[in-house]
Write a protein that holds these residues in place. Structure first.
Motif, mmCIF file in Angstrom:
data_model
loop_
_atom_site.group_PDB
_atom_site.id
_atom_site.type_symbol
_atom_site.label_atom_id
_atom_site.label_comp_id
_atom_site.label_asym_id
_atom_site.label_seq_id
_atom_site.Cartn_x
_atom_site.Cartn_y
_atom_site.Cartn_z
ATOM 1 N N GLY A 53 0.797 -1.215 0.000
ATOM 2 C CA GLY A 53 0.000 0.000 0.000
ATOM 3 C C GLY A 53 0.829 1.263 0.000
ATOM 4 O O GLY A 53 0.319 2.343 0.276
ATOM 5 N N ARG A 56 0.631 3.494 -5.362
ATOM 6 C CA ARG A 56 -0.663 3.247 -6.022
ATOM 7 C C ARG A 56 -0.472 2.509 -7.335
ATOM 8 O O ARG A 56 0.420 2.832 -8.108
ATOM 9 N N GLU A 63 -5.181 -7.717 -3.398
ATOM 10 C CA GLU A 63 -5.823 -7.987 -2.110
ATOM 11 C C GLU A 63 -4.874 -8.793 -1.229
ATOM 12 O O GLU A 63 -4.285 -9.774 -1.669
ATOM 13 N N GLU A 67 -8.362 -8.073 1.784
ATOM 14 C CA GLU A 67 -8.596 -6.627 1.844
ATOM 15 C C GLU A 67 -7.838 -5.926 0.728
ATOM 16 O O GLU A 67 -6.735 -6.338 0.356
ATOM 17 N N ASP A 68 -8.391 -4.827 0.231
ATOM 18 C CA ASP A 68 -7.710 -4.016 -0.774
ATOM 19 C C ASP A 68 -6.417 -3.457 -0.169
ATOM 20 O O ASP A 68 -6.437 -2.855 0.901
ATOM 21 N N PHE A 70 -4.535 -0.964 -0.836
ATOM 22 C CA PHE A 70 -4.381 0.473 -0.658
ATOM 23 C C PHE A 70 -5.451 1.064 0.253
ATOM 24 O O PHE A 70 -5.210 2.032 0.951
ATOM 25 N N LYS A 71 -6.618 0.456 0.277
ATOM 26 C CA LYS A 71 -7.711 0.998 1.090
ATOM 27 C C LYS A 71 -7.609 0.595 2.562
ATOM 28 O O LYS A 71 -8.137 1.280 3.430
ATOM 29 N N LYS A 72 -6.955 -0.544 2.867
ATOM 30 C CA LYS A 72 -6.903 -1.046 4.242
ATOM 31 C C LYS A 72 -5.467 -1.362 4.690
ATOM 32 O O LYS A 72 -5.211 -2.414 5.261
ATOM 33 N N GLU A 75 -4.893 -2.323 8.649
ATOM 34 C CA GLU A 75 -5.348 -3.661 9.009
ATOM 35 C C GLU A 75 -4.404 -4.727 8.460
ATOM 36 O O GLU A 75 -4.078 -5.702 9.126
#
Length: 91
Positions: A53, A56, A63, A67-68, A70-72, A75
């Motif tokens: 992450g 970009r 994933e 989970e994505d 870059f988005k998470k 976590e």
């Protein structure tokens, strides 16, 4: 059924007109050992930075633990460790 730890589908990364990653796809399942090997400038570090992450992607799906990437990232980072090969901790 094996659990996917990492799922990469049609990953692409462009830096301007330069295509650093072109349509990369693979999965890593729980219990598998996976290694990136290849010559310099093959895209290994770019792929790892996208998985973490830190960079970009231009296109595709990345994933980690479902989970994505870059988005998470918070976590995801609670469940993994990355030590770059070029780190120097002591003189």
């Amino acid at each position: 059924m094996m659990t996917k730890v990492l799922h990469i589908e049609h990953l692409q990364k462009n830096f301007g007109n330069f295509k650093a990653l072109k349509d990369i796809s693979f999965d890593v399942n729980s219990g598998e050992v996976f290694a990136f090997i290849g010559p310099n400038s093959a895209g290994k570090s770019t792929t790892i930075r996208i998985i973490l992450g830190l960079l970009r992607k231009t296109a595709g799906i990345v994933e980690v633990f479902g989970e994505d990437a870059f988005k998470k990232p918070v976590e995801i980072h609670r469940k993994l460790v990355y030590v770059p090969g070029d780190i120097y901790l002591w003189p």
